[in-house]
Motif scaffolding. Structure first.
Motif, PDB file in Angstrom:
ATOM      1  N   HIS A   1       0.859  -1.193   0.000  1.00 21.55           N
ATOM      2  CA  HIS A   1       0.000   0.000   0.000  1.00 21.55           C
ATOM      3  C   HIS A   1       0.897   1.244   0.000  1.00 21.55           C
ATOM      4  O   HIS A   1       1.202   1.797   1.044  1.00 21.55           O
ATOM      5  CB  HIS A   1      -0.892  -0.049   1.246  1.00 21.55           C
ATOM      6  CG  HIS A   1      -2.005   0.939   1.235  1.00 21.55           C
ATOM      7  ND1 HIS A   1      -3.171   0.723   1.931  1.00 21.55           N
ATOM      8  CD2 HIS A   1      -2.156   2.141   0.648  1.00 21.55           C
ATOM      9  CE1 HIS A   1      -3.982   1.752   1.755  1.00 21.55           C
ATOM     10  NE2 HIS A   1      -3.386   2.629   0.992  1.00 21.55           N
TER      11      HIS A   1
ATOM     12  N   HIS B   1       1.287   4.894  -1.886  1.00 20.67           N
ATOM     13  CA  HIS B   1       0.893   5.949  -2.829  1.00 20.67           C
ATOM     14  C   HIS B   1       2.140   6.743  -3.205  1.00 20.67           C
ATOM     15  O   HIS B   1       3.183   6.604  -2.594  1.00 20.67           O
ATOM     16  CB  HIS B   1      -0.153   6.856  -2.200  1.00 20.67           C
ATOM     17  CG  HIS B   1      -1.347   6.124  -1.698  1.00 20.67           C
ATOM     18  ND1 HIS B   1      -2.162   5.395  -2.533  1.00 20.67           N
ATOM     19  CD2 HIS B   1      -1.865   5.954  -0.453  1.00 20.67           C
ATOM     20  CE1 HIS B   1      -3.126   4.835  -1.823  1.00 20.67           C
ATOM     21  NE2 HIS B   1      -2.963   5.144  -0.557  1.00 20.67           N
TER      22      HIS B   1
ATOM     23  N   ASP C   1       0.833   2.573   3.559  1.00 27.52           N
ATOM     24  CA  ASP C   1      -0.095   3.614   3.071  1.00 27.52           C
ATOM     25  C   ASP C   1       0.687   4.923   2.875  1.00 27.52           C
ATOM     26  O   ASP C   1       0.180   6.014   3.135  1.00 27.52           O
ATOM     27  CB  ASP C   1      -1.255   3.823   4.052  1.00 27.52           C
ATOM     28  CG  ASP C   1      -2.435   4.575   3.438  1.00 27.52           C
ATOM     29  OD1 ASP C   1      -2.402   4.881   2.222  1.00 27.52           O
ATOM     30  OD2 ASP C   1      -3.372   4.887   4.171  1.00 27.52           O
TER      31      ASP C   1
END
Ligand SMILES: [Zn+2]
Length: 468
Positions: free
Chosen positions: A83, A85, A347
Motif C-alpha cells: 500500500h 501511494h 499507506d
C-alpha cells in the motif's frame, strides 16, 4: 552402470559448484544473522549473490567482487509494501531508506495499466507495481478531473447501467493487462451503488484477482466488503484495518478470523500510526462539513501544525492539500499491529513536498518500537508481516512474488540489512521526511540502493512487478 553414472553426475555437480565458488560472487553479505520467515531459519551465515539471484547461503567463507560486512546485523528479505501511494522517484527514495524493496500501489491503483508501467520503464530505485483501480476507472468513466481522488462526479454521481458496464469492462481490461490486483475505496466513491460494487467484485472473482479495499468505517463497513467477497468469490484484502477499525479494530480482526475459518480468502494490513492522512478535498471528508468543533479539531494541517476549526476547514478545503486525521488511539493501533493476521503496509502518502511520516518510518517504527522497545512482537513475526505474508497474498496471480519475501538459494536478491539494536523511525507529523536510523544496507535485484545507511546515487535496479 547406473551407479557409475550417478557418481559421475555428482562428481560433475561438485566440481561445478567448486568452480562457481572459485569464480566468486558479484556480492557477498558476510557474517550476518540471516532470518527467513518461510523456513524459520535464524543463523549466522554468508550470502553469495550472482546477478539478481541468491546463489549461496553458507557457513563457509565466500568471495565476491564486493563484500558487505554484516556482522552484528540482521539480514532479512526486503520489505514488500502492498500500500504505497506516490510511486515517484522521491517516494521510492524515502521508502528504500525504510528498508522497502518493493512498493505497490494497490488501493487507489490506476485507470491505465500499460501507461502506468510505461511511465516507469526507464528504471526505478526499487521494484514497483499497481492495481487496476475502481476509483480512477470510475473517475475516467464519469468524467471527474480530480488530480488523485475524485471530487466531482467520480465521487458523487450515480452511474447508469451503461456506465457500470463500462467501469466493469475497463477493470477487466486492466486485469488482462497484468494489474497486480484490483483496488477500491468505498468512502471515496460514495455514489457507487451496491449493484456497481457487486459488478466490479464479480470481475475480480471471475479472474481470482484480490480486491484491495478501503472499506467504509467500522463493523458495518467490513460486513459489506465480506458480503461482496462471499457472493462473488473475489479474494479480499482489507487495507489499513487500524484506521478502518479504530475502536472496533479487535472486533473486526475477530470477524476476519471467523470469515477465514469459513473458507473465505480474506487478509488485512495495518500501519503503525494513530493518525491517518488524506486529501482534504476528497469525499471521504464530506462528513466534516457539518461536524462539531471537537470533531473538526481531530484534523491537523501538517504544513502549520494547526488543528482545524470549522472556518479553517472550509478555507483549506478550497485550497486542497493533505490533512492529518487524529482519529485513533495507540492502544488500537497496537491491537492491529500485533495480530498474527495483519501484514505491515505503509499507506505511504506524499504530496507537493509534504506527507505522512509513515512514508519514511513505517517499517523502522515496527522494528524499533513494537519489537525492541515494547517487545509486543518477535523479530521473526515482524519480518514475516513485512515480507512473506505480502508475497503470499499476491503470488497466486503474480508469479514474480514467489521468489520474493524469503531468503533462500534461487530467490530474488531483494535484501534489507539492519541493526536490530538501533533501528528506529525519526519522522514526525511536522517533519515527515526525516529518514530512520539503523537501516544499514538495502539490496534490490542484487544492487545496493542503500549502503551504510546512505542512498546510493545513479542506480535503478527496480523492476516492474506485474501479473503475466
Ligand atoms: Zn491509501
Amino acid at each position: 552402470m547406473r551407479v557409475l553414472t550417478r557418481a559421475l553426475t555428482i562428481g560433475i555437480a561438485v566440481a561445478l559448484t567448486a568452480l562457481l565458488h572459485a569464480q566468486g560472487f558479484d556480492l557477498v553479505i558476510a557474517g550476518g544473522r540471516v532470518m527467513d520467515p518461510e523456513s524459520g531459519f535464524d543463523e549466522i551465515r554468508n550470502i553469495g549473490i550472482r546477478g539478481r539471484t541468491i546463489g549461496a547461503i553458507s557457513t563457509a567463507p565466500l568471495t565476491g567482487r564486493t563484500t558487505i560486512d554484516a556482522a552484528g546485523l540482521v539480514v532479512s528479505p526486503g520489505f514488500i509494501d502492498l500500500h504505497a501511494h506516490g510511486q515517484t522517484a522521491e517516494t521510492y527514495r524515502y521508502q528504500a531508506r525504510d528498508g522497502v524493496t518493493t512498493a505497490l500501489e494497490l488501493e487507489v491503483g490506476t485507470a491505465d495499466i500499460d501507461r502506468w508501467y510505461a511511465d516507469r520503464k526507464s528504471g526505478q530505485l526499487i521494484n514497483y507495481g499497481v492495481s487496476i483501480g475502481h476509483i480512477p476507472v470510475r473517475m475516467a468513466v464519469m468524467g471527474d478531473r480530480g488530480p488523485f481522488l475524485p471530487t466531482g462526479p467520480g465521487a458523487h454521481k450515480v452511474a447508469s447501467a451503461a456506465e457500470i458496464k463500462e467501469i466493469a469492462r475497463r477493470i477487466e481490461d486492466g486485469i488482462r493487462h497484468g494489474a497486480v490486483s484490483m483496488g477500491a475505496g468505498f468512502p471515496y466513491t460514495p455514489a457507487a451503488s451496491p449493484e456497481e460494487l457487486l459488478e466490479v467484485f464479480r470481475v475480480a472473482g471471475r479472474h481470482g484477482t484480490p480486491v484491495h479495499v478501503h472499506i467504509r468505517r467500522g463493523v458495518a463497513g467490513l460486513k459489506e466488503a465480506l458480503a461482496l467477497a462471499g457472493q462473488t468469490k473475489a479474494p479480499l484484502h482489507v487495507v489499513h484495518i487500524n484506521s478502518a477499525g479504530t475502536t472496533a479494530t479487535a472486533e473486526m480482526l475477530a470477524m476476519i478470523a471467523e470469515a477465514r475459518k469459513q473458507g473465505l480468502d480474506v487478509t488485512t494490513e495495518a500501519y503503525p500510526y494513530a493518525a491517518g492522512m488524506t486529501e482534504i478535498q476528497s469525499a471521504n471528508l464530506d462528513e466534516y462539513e457539518k461536524a462539531s468543533v471537537d470533531r473538526v479539531a481531530q484534523l491537523e494541517w501538517p504544513r502549520t501544525g494547526e488543528r482545524l476549526t470549522p472556518e479553517s476547514f472550509q478555507k483549506y478545503r478550497k485550497a486542497g492539500g493533505p490533512v492529518v486525521l487524529h482519529t485513533n488511539t495507540e492502544e488500537m493501533v497496537n491491537v492491529a499491529i500485533v495480530n498474527p493476521q495483519t501484514m505491515i503496509a505503509s499507506d505511504s502518502y506524499w504530496e507537493n513536498g509534504t506527507g505522512h511520516p509513515r512514508t519514511t518510518g513505517t517499517y523502522s517504527k515496527v522494528l524499533g518500537r513494537y519489537v525492541r522497545e515494547r517487545k509486543a512482537l518477535s523479530l521473526m513475526d515482524a519480518i514475516r508481516k513485512m515480507t512473506l505474508m505480502p508475497a503470499r497474498r499476491l503470488e497466486t496471480r503474480v508469479s514474480a512474488m514467489r521468489t520474493k519475501g524469503r531468503l533462500r538459494v534461487g530467490g530474488d536478491a531483494d535484501i534489507t540489512i539492519f541493526d536490530a539494536a538501533r533501528v528506529i523511525d525519526r519522522s514526525t507529523y511536522r517533519e515527515p521526511g526525516l529518514p530512520p536510523d539503523g537501516i544499514r544496507h538495502v539490496i534490490v535485484n542484487g544492487v545496493a540502493v542503500v549502503a551504510n545507511g546512505q542512498l546510493v546515487n545513479g542506480v535503478t535496479p527496480g523492476l516492474a512487478v506485474r501479473a503475466q
